[in-house]
Scaffold this active site. Structure first.
Site, PDB file in Angstrom:
ATOM      1  N   GLY A   7       0.785  -1.230   0.000  1.00  0.00           N
ATOM      2  CA  GLY A   7       0.000   0.000   0.000  1.00  0.00           C
ATOM      3  C   GLY A   7       0.818   1.282   0.000  1.00  0.00           C
ATOM      4  CG  LEU A   8       3.500   2.272   2.940  1.00  0.00           C
ATOM      5  CD1 LEU A   8       4.670   2.118   3.904  1.00  0.00           C
ATOM      6  CD2 LEU A   8       2.697   3.525   3.254  1.00  0.00           C
ATOM      7  CD  GLN A  10       4.341   4.373 -10.096  1.00  0.00           C
ATOM      8  OE1 GLN A  10       5.067   3.402 -10.230  1.00  0.00           O
ATOM      9  NE2 GLN A  10       4.038   5.184 -11.095  1.00  0.00           N
ATOM     10  CG  ASP A  32       4.134  -1.621   2.267  1.00  0.00           C
ATOM     11  OD1 ASP A  32       3.896  -0.965   1.241  1.00  0.00           O
ATOM     12  OD2 ASP A  32       5.087  -2.436   2.361  1.00  0.00           O
ATOM     13  CB  ILE A  51       2.892 -10.979   1.059  1.00  0.00           C
ATOM     14  CG1 ILE A  51       4.207 -10.499   0.492  1.00  0.00           C
ATOM     15  CG2 ILE A  51       1.845  -9.893   1.005  1.00  0.00           C
ATOM     16  CD1 ILE A  51       4.165 -10.381  -0.985  1.00  0.00           C
ATOM     17  CE1 TYR A 139       7.926  -5.907 -13.875  1.00  0.00           C
ATOM     18  CE2 TYR A 139       7.358  -6.450 -11.620  1.00  0.00           C
ATOM     19  CZ  TYR A 139       7.109  -5.756 -12.794  1.00  0.00           C
ATOM     20  OH  TYR A 139       6.032  -4.920 -12.875  1.00  0.00           O
TER      21      TYR A 139
HETATM   22  C1  VAH Z   1       8.847  -1.521 -14.115  1.00  0.00           C
HETATM   23  N1  VAH Z   1       7.154   0.222 -13.738  1.00  0.00           N
HETATM   24  O1  VAH Z   1       9.420  -0.726 -14.843  1.00  0.00           O
HETATM   25  C2  VAH Z   1       7.399  -1.213 -13.727  1.00  0.00           C
HETATM   26  C3  VAH Z   1       6.492  -1.823 -14.746  1.00  0.00           C
HETATM   27  C4  VAH Z   1       5.989  -1.975 -17.120  1.00  0.00           C
HETATM   28  C5  VAH Z   1       6.941  -1.522 -16.155  1.00  0.00           C
HETATM   29  O2  VAH Z   1       6.327  -3.174 -14.547  1.00  0.00           O
HETATM   30  O3  VAH Z   1       9.382  -2.521 -13.707  1.00  0.00           O
END
Ligand code: VAH
Length: 318
Positions: A7-8, A10, A32, A51, A139
């Protein structure tokens, strides 16, 4: 009642503002793993969630009578590359815990995906919803896992999992270590320094969306009747641009603005593996996605918000 993890961050702060405006101050619980920064008591109600500890998620759900869980906690692209073990825990195990809690308590659950869930072998222009997904960041890999796991929970247990592949989100709240974050920093720098040193090449085109449209997409998707949804995860496209294009749009407002380039190889490599634009036909068809902000309107509102936020009010001339 909605619980937002991360929650903290962007997105968490923005979405909480919109939901509270729509449903009242007590309709959203922010959570958070960190304390609210000084002067942020307005981010309430607020609770601790780690989490990685499923019981802390369950406690927040039960104690606050939650029916919708919005899971924003994650390590983004650039920061994930510098801490893969933590990214695997937070983005992997964290999503497993969240989906298990959603199943157990029959919650509607939103977990964002990203353009980062596509990779260099994905068609990069007008990228469709269903296509090759072989991302090269941890990611991206964990976000593909989240998409697949969420779809499995929907098919196997009927869990109402919904997801959006966000492009870079431009907002006046601080970015969280992504690759698209230059598109936020450039406005801060323009106002505070009159110049910006960009870590991507001038011709690096990336899909973006303005904050308001992004928050609207989450709410529209969550409110969409289940039978309207042909997919669990949708692309949404706001508008695409390159660093040199956004620099030109800023120079129209600040003629003296200077843009320089110092390419960061790691983030350039990430950006070069991502789509340049997305096909969001399904989102438009299934639940009326219809973004209102283009680059010019985004520049206008970013200058308006950041000027008010960053520059002291000029003393009124007598
Ligand atoms: C990033 N702002 O740059 C995020 C997002 C599409 C980009 O996933 O990792």
């Amino acid at each position: 009642k909605v619980l937002i993890t991360g929650g903290l961050g962007q997105l968490g702060r923005s979405l909480a503002n919109v939901l509270k405006y729509m449903y009242g101050p007590d309709s959203v619980v922010l959570s958070d793993i960190a304390r609210r920064p000084a002067g942020h008591d307005h981010l309430s109600p607020f609770c601790y969630i780690n989490i990685l500890d499923k019981t802390s998620v369950e406690a927040a759900v039960v104690n606050n009578n939650i029916d919708t869980l919005i899971h924003f906690s994650a390590l983004l692209s650039a920061v994930g590359e510098s801490n893969v073990p933590l990214a695997l825990k937070v983005n992997g195990q964290g999503v497993e815990n969240v989906l298990e809690v959603a199943r157990t308590y029959n919650l509607k659950v939103f977990i964002p995906s990203t353009i980062g869930a596509f990779g260099p072998t994905t068609p990069r222009d007008g990228t469709p919803d269903i296509t090759v997904q072989r991302p090269r960041t941890i990611y991206g890999v964990t976000k593909v896992y989240a998409e697949l796991l969420g779809e499995y929970y929907f098919e196997r247990f009927g869990t109402d999992f919904r997801s959006l592949r966000f492009p870079g989100v431009i907002s006046d709240t601080n970015p969280g270590g992504g690759t698209t974050d230059y598109a936020i920093q450039i406005f801060y720098d323009a106002i505070l320094k009159g110049s910006h040193e960009c870590y991507l090449r001038p011709d690096t085109e990336l899909p973006m969306v303005y904050d308001t449209d992004c928050m609207t997409s989450v709410i529209q998707l969550l409110l969409a009747p289940a039978e309207k949804l042909s997919l669990r995860t949708y692309n949404i496209q706001g508008f695409s641009f390159t660093p040199e294009q956004i620099a030109a749009v800023i120079r129209k407002r600040m003629p003296e603005f200077e843009m320089t380039y110092k390419v960061c190889p790691m983030r350039q490599k990430i950006a070069d593996s991502w789509p340049r634009s997305l096909d969001d036909t399904n989102a438009r068809h299934d639940w009326n996605w219809d973004p209102k902000y283009d680059l010019e309107k985004t520049a206008d509102i970013m200058f308006e918000l950041l000027t008010a936020k960053l520059l002291p009010p000029q003393p009124k001339l007598a």
